[in-house]
Design an enzyme around this catalytic site. Structure first.
Site, PDB file in Angstrom:
ATOM      1  CB  SER A 129      -0.971  -0.074   0.887  1.00  0.00           C
ATOM      2  OG  SER A 129      -0.390  -0.394   2.685  1.00  0.00           O
ATOM      3  CD  GLU A 148      -2.250  -8.577  -2.681  1.00  0.00           C
ATOM      4  OE1 GLU A 148      -2.543  -8.619  -3.917  1.00  0.00           O
ATOM      5  OE2 GLU A 148      -1.785  -7.525  -1.821  1.00  0.00           O
ATOM      6  CG  ASP A 173       2.184  -6.505   1.625  1.00  0.00           C
ATOM      7  OD1 ASP A 173       1.901  -7.837   1.341  1.00  0.00           O
ATOM      8  OD2 ASP A 173       1.803  -5.793   1.268  1.00  0.00           O
ATOM      9  CD  GLU A 185      -7.668  -5.382   1.640  1.00  0.00           C
ATOM     10  OE1 GLU A 185      -6.581  -5.643   0.817  1.00  0.00           O
ATOM     11  OE2 GLU A 185      -8.058  -4.519   1.039  1.00  0.00           O
TER      12      GLU A 185
HETATM   13  O1  KIV Z   1      -0.470  -3.165   1.355  1.00  0.00           O
HETATM   14  C1  KIV Z   1      -1.010  -3.323   2.827  1.00  0.00           C
HETATM   15  O2  KIV Z   1      -1.333  -2.531   3.577  1.00  0.00           O
HETATM   16  C2  KIV Z   1      -1.844  -4.445   2.533  1.00  0.00           C
HETATM   17  C3  KIV Z   1      -3.603  -3.928   3.418  1.00  0.00           C
HETATM   18  C4  KIV Z   1      -4.179  -3.845   3.168  1.00  0.00           C
HETATM   19  C5  KIV Z   1      -3.320  -5.331   4.419  1.00  0.00           C
HETATM   20  O3  KIV Z   1      -2.223  -5.360   2.150  1.00  0.00           O
END
Ligand code: KIV
Length: 269
Positions: free
Chosen positions: A44, A112, A82, A179
């Site tokens: 994000s 994901e 991530d 989510e």
């Molecule tokens: O990248 C992020 O901040 C996320 C959240 C929305 C869970 O994956």
């Protein structure tokens, strides 16, 4: 420093888990002082830090840079990072990219998808990298979904998502993040996997933990505010206002006062 086994223990004790996204050392320090359990260095950051309109432009180098900054600022929280868009498309890339973010300070990586990630999860787990799988609304697939929409709203779609959860857990996933799914589905998934912490964002009141994007919970989101967001900054004032907003989030999650039905989606389940 909080470990994965601490998070598992929290689930077994029925103690909820607080989690916020974070991308820099000073926010990370404020989260340490507020005793936030877990930090997600989320892609994000492509939107809230870099100003893009999706997470797709984010690189592995970006994720490593922000992970290292967060880890330097916070010695308390469990840090997961991530792997960004197309960084786990082949097993070779997956191993190399996981190495980069784990060496930057992550304790877990998040990817994901669903059942099709089984090979990726197995290779990471075999090589000592704990994996969180993000299901439901997965922002890296925004162009497949045709927008940011609630997922798993029918019984058929919910059962498909549960089958994906089962497949990734069987492959070795140690955490799930759901989510934008109906509250009932969040509850079913959390109950189905007693050993696996299930973190929710717009997944109802019954997941084992809650995550919010830090800018959203500080009220810094000038555009559309999602239903699952609460502004924890609005009741704070003074020099420690940000830290106090983090403390309020942590204690409201643990007291099960956040989220409520008002922050949850309903489906046809
Ligand atoms: O990248 C992020 O901040 C996320 C959240 C929305 C869970 O994956």
């Amino acid at each position: 420093m909080i470990s994965l086994s601490d998070l598992r223990q929290f689930k077994q004790q029925g103690r909820k888990i607080s989690c916020l996204t974070c991308y820099d050392a000073s926010m990370a320090k404020a989260m340490e002082l507020a005793e936030i359990d877990s930090i997600l260095v989320g892609d994000s950051l492509g939107m809230v830090i870099q100003g893009h309109d999706s997470t797709l432009p984010v690189t592995v180098a970006d994720m490593a840079y922000h992970t290292a900054a967060v880890r330097r600022g916070n010695q308390h929280a469990f840090v997961m990072t991530d792997l960004p868009f197309l960084a786990y498309a082949t097993l070779e890339q997956t191993i190399e990219n996981a190495r980069t973010v784990m060496q930057a300070g992550a304790q877990m990586i998040k990817i994901e998808g669903g059942a099709w990630l089984a090979d990726v999860i197995q290779v990471l787990t075999r090589n000592g990298v704990p994996v969180c799988v993000h299901l439901g609304l997965t922002p890296q697939s925004v162009h497949v979904f045709g927008g940011y929409k609630v997922q798993g709203k029918t019984r058929e779609a919910a059962d498909q998502l549960i089958a994906d959860c089962q497949a990734v857990v069987d492959a070795g996933a140690a955490m799930l993040l759901l989510e934008c799914v109906p509250a009932q589905l969040g509850k079913e998934v959390a109950a189905l996997f007693p050993q696996i912490p299930v973190i929710g964002i717009g997944a109802g009141v019954d997941t084992d933990g809650q995550v919010l994007v830090v800018q959203d919970m500080l009220g810094l989101n000038a555009g559309h505010v999602a239903k699952f967001v609460r502004n924890f900054m609005q009741d704070q004032s003074g020099a420690t206002a940000i830290q106090d907003a983090f403390k309020a989030f942590h204690s409201e999650v643990l007291a099960q006062n956040f989220p409520t039905q008002q922050h949850s989606f309903q489906g046809d389940l």
